[in-house]
Each structure stands twice: as structure tokens, then as C-alpha cells.
Design a protein around this motif. Sequence first.
Motif, PDB file in Angstrom:
ATOM      1  N   ASP A  53      -3.905   6.396  -9.595  1.00  0.00           N
ATOM      2  CA  ASP A  53      -4.876   7.185  -9.197  1.00  0.00           C
ATOM      3  C   ASP A  53      -5.128   7.472  -7.578  1.00  0.00           C
ATOM      4  O   ASP A  53      -6.076   7.921  -7.302  1.00  0.00           O
ATOM      5  N   GLY A  54      -3.880   6.650  -6.814  1.00  0.00           N
ATOM      6  CA  GLY A  54      -3.970   6.842  -5.624  1.00  0.00           C
ATOM      7  C   GLY A  54      -4.853   5.540  -4.791  1.00  0.00           C
ATOM      8  O   GLY A  54      -4.925   5.771  -3.503  1.00  0.00           O
ATOM      9  N   GLU A  55      -5.473   4.658  -5.370  1.00  0.00           N
ATOM     10  CA  GLU A  55      -6.029   3.496  -5.125  1.00  0.00           C
ATOM     11  C   GLU A  55      -5.062   2.456  -4.418  1.00  0.00           C
ATOM     12  O   GLU A  55      -4.054   2.181  -5.178  1.00  0.00           O
ATOM     13  N   VAL A  56      -5.120   1.917  -3.334  1.00  0.00           N
ATOM     14  CA  VAL A  56      -4.155   0.964  -2.761  1.00  0.00           C
ATOM     15  C   VAL A  56      -4.594  -0.277  -3.021  1.00  0.00           C
ATOM     16  O   VAL A  56      -5.958  -0.674  -2.911  1.00  0.00           O
ATOM     17  N   VAL A  57      -3.859  -1.245  -3.648  1.00  0.00           N
ATOM     18  CA  VAL A  57      -4.262  -2.526  -3.920  1.00  0.00           C
ATOM     19  C   VAL A  57      -3.376  -3.588  -3.535  1.00  0.00           C
ATOM     20  O   VAL A  57      -2.049  -3.329  -3.692  1.00  0.00           O
ATOM     21  N   ASN A  70      -9.556   8.100   2.433  1.00  0.00           N
ATOM     22  CA  ASN A  70     -10.457   7.991   1.014  1.00  0.00           C
ATOM     23  C   ASN A  70      -9.681   6.843   0.279  1.00  0.00           C
ATOM     24  O   ASN A  70      -8.533   6.785   0.351  1.00  0.00           O
ATOM     25  N   GLN A  71     -10.441   5.993  -0.528  1.00  0.00           N
ATOM     26  CA  GLN A  71      -9.790   4.935  -1.265  1.00  0.00           C
ATOM     27  C   GLN A  71      -9.122   5.685  -2.413  1.00  0.00           C
ATOM     28  O   GLN A  71      -8.063   5.182  -2.668  1.00  0.00           O
ATOM     29  N   TYR A  72      -9.686   6.804  -2.948  1.00  0.00           N
ATOM     30  CA  TYR A  72      -8.862   7.305  -3.908  1.00  0.00           C
ATOM     31  C   TYR A  72      -8.433   8.802  -3.298  1.00  0.00           C
ATOM     32  O   TYR A  72      -9.062   9.664  -3.374  1.00  0.00           O
ATOM     33  N   ASP A  73      -7.097   8.789  -2.873  1.00  0.00           N
ATOM     34  CA  ASP A  73      -6.591  10.025  -1.976  1.00  0.00           C
ATOM     35  C   ASP A  73      -5.636  10.647  -2.885  1.00  0.00           C
ATOM     36  O   ASP A  73      -4.659   9.918  -3.182  1.00  0.00           O
ATOM     37  N   GLU A  74      -5.739  11.974  -3.231  1.00  0.00           N
ATOM     38  CA  GLU A  74      -4.679  12.609  -3.959  1.00  0.00           C
ATOM     39  C   GLU A  74      -3.359  12.820  -3.251  1.00  0.00           C
ATOM     40  O   GLU A  74      -2.395  12.841  -3.999  1.00  0.00           O
ATOM     41  N   ALA A  75      -3.467  12.367  -1.992  1.00  0.00           N
ATOM     42  CA  ALA A  75      -1.976  12.602  -1.348  1.00  0.00           C
ATOM     43  C   ALA A  75      -1.425  11.134  -1.740  1.00  0.00           C
ATOM     44  O   ALA A  75       0.024  11.146  -1.611  1.00  0.00           O
ATOM     45  N   LYS A  76      -1.787  10.136  -2.167  1.00  0.00           N
ATOM     46  CA  LYS A  76      -1.296   9.049  -2.633  1.00  0.00           C
ATOM     47  C   LYS A  76      -0.889   8.902  -4.017  1.00  0.00           C
ATOM     48  O   LYS A  76      -0.369   8.125  -4.405  1.00  0.00           O
ATOM     49  N   GLN A  77      -1.139  10.112  -4.615  1.00  0.00           N
ATOM     50  CA  GLN A  77      -1.140  10.091  -6.197  1.00  0.00           C
ATOM     51  C   GLN A  77       0.385  10.847  -6.195  1.00  0.00           C
ATOM     52  O   GLN A  77       0.895  11.601  -5.479  1.00  0.00           O
TER      53      GLN A  77
END
Length: 184
Positions: free
Chosen positions: A130-134, A80-87
Motif C-alpha cells: 500500500d506504499g507504507e514504509v516500515v 505522505n505515509q501512504y504514497d501511490e508512487a511507493k506502490q
Amino acid sequence: MRSWLNGYSEMENKESLDFSKDSFINTAFNLEEKKAITVTRVVTPDNEKKGTFGGSDTDDRMFLLSANECWESAYGFTKNQYDEAKQAKITEYVAQNREEMVMPNAESFSSWLLRTPDSYQTLAGKVWADGEVVITSYTAGSMYSNNFDGVRPACWIDLSKLDDNHDVRNCKCGVARSFYMNKF
């Protein structure tokens, strides 16, 4: 960054800075835990979108994740683009030991740096709060960065080297340190 994460001396980095005493690994882990952290071959792929060379392969105990690794289930992430695990929630350790910064409290989320380069090798990709990879636009060091990006170090731990009662979740990890980008 690599030298600070791993506690390398001034002989092991081009800036000639000594992190052998003041380092992430020495702050976050006790002696038993450090012995369980394995040396990992760290390969940083090129940023194909920007054509930026990823850098030389290294062998380290602590490392930042690459943008590609942020999509892998082996690291606990989803596609997922916005992943809670990445927050990344700021740890209590950071909230109590941080330098003056914008983030108000330990309930805040922090953006965190990747080892994948952006347009230039001196700019790092990041994961927004927000968990978005940039890896293709505003990154650490740009005029749009708040200069308070956290780090979310990764490592592989050989659990057989820890006693049966040890809980590695008690380490001072997570977004382990927020810092001014020009400090490192």
C-alpha cells in the motif's frame, strides 16, 4: 542481494556465490543501457529507531533505496505515509517469470525491500504494497513476511551515453524480481 543486483562474482561476496551471469543488471538491461548506468556511492544510514548499524558504504551501479530515500522528491516520492508512487505493480516480466508465489497476476502490487536494516542487519526494512514504509516491525525474514517481497532496484543513468531514440522506460525494471528470501 547486492551481488545479484550488480552481477558480482563469487570473489566479491562473502557467500561465494557467482552472479556474474544470472543477475538483475544482465537481465534487465542491454549492453548500451549498462554502459549508461553510473557507479554511485551508496551510503546506508543507521536505523535510528532500532539502533541498527546501516552497514559499510559501497560503490555500486544498482542498489536498493534506503528508508530515507523513500521520502525524497528526487526519487519521485512524497512525504505522505501512504504514497501511490511507493506502490510497486508487478511487472509483466515478473508475472511471466516468477516462481510459484502468492501474487495472482500482473495487476497485483508487491511489497518491496529497502537496504535500511530493521532490528538486525540481516533483516531488511520494506515498503508494504500500500506504499507504507516500515523499518520498525514486521520485515522480510520475520514470521509475518510472505517471503515474496519484490525488489525495486534503483540506479542513476547518464542519458548522454544513450542514443537520442532510446527510451529507458522499456527496460525490464520496476519490481524486477520476486523471490524466496532464503534464496539470496
